[in-house]
Design a protein around this motif. Structure first.
Motif, PDB file in Angstrom:
ATOM      1  N   THR A  36       0.871  -1.162   0.000  1.00 53.22           N
ATOM      2  CA  THR A  36       0.000   0.000   0.000  1.00 53.22           C
ATOM      3  C   THR A  36       0.914   1.219   0.000  1.00 53.22           C
ATOM      4  O   THR A  36       1.809   1.321   0.852  1.00 53.22           O
ATOM      5  CB  THR A  36      -0.907   0.014   1.248  1.00 53.22           C
ATOM      6  N   GLN A  72      -1.841  -1.272  -3.942  1.00 53.21           N
ATOM      7  CA  GLN A  72      -2.935  -0.377  -3.641  1.00 53.21           C
ATOM      8  C   GLN A  72      -2.296   1.000  -3.496  1.00 53.21           C
ATOM      9  O   GLN A  72      -1.367   1.165  -2.675  1.00 53.21           O
ATOM     10  CB  GLN A  72      -3.647  -0.760  -2.345  1.00 53.21           C
ATOM     11  N   THR A  73      -2.744   1.935  -4.296  1.00 57.19           N
ATOM     12  CA  THR A  73      -2.154   3.276  -4.256  1.00 57.19           C
ATOM     13  C   THR A  73      -3.244   4.322  -4.093  1.00 57.19           C
ATOM     14  O   THR A  73      -4.389   4.122  -4.510  1.00 57.19           O
ATOM     15  CB  THR A  73      -1.372   3.573  -5.554  1.00 57.19           C
TER      16      THR A  73
END
Length: 77
Positions: A36, A72-73
């Motif tokens: 993330t 996940q950005t």
């Protein structure tokens, strides 16, 4: 040779110094990670562009030492 999570974090931070990063080793083998990444640099960019920025930061390690990275950005809220 597997890639260490600290090395992944270091490469991302070199490209995105403000990034908050959480990395998880999914299989315990140093080849399959989930990350993330939250950075102001992502603001206004599409998810694809954000992921491209992270992959560029990894300087060609994807597919080599690093086999898989689930991303996940986002920009900070």
């Amino acid at each position: 040779m597997p890639m260490d999570a600290r090395d992944i974090e270091k490469l991302i931070l070199e490209a995105l110094p403000d990034a908050r990063i959480e990395i998880r080793d999914l299989a315990g083998d140093g080849d399959h990670y989930a990350a993330t990444v939250i950075s102001e640099a992502f603001r206004g960019k599409s998810r694809v562009q954000q992921h491209q920025m992270v992959y560029a930061a990894l300087k060609g390690e994807m597919g080599g030492e690093l086999h898989a990275l689930a991303l996940q950005t986002s920009a900070p809220e």
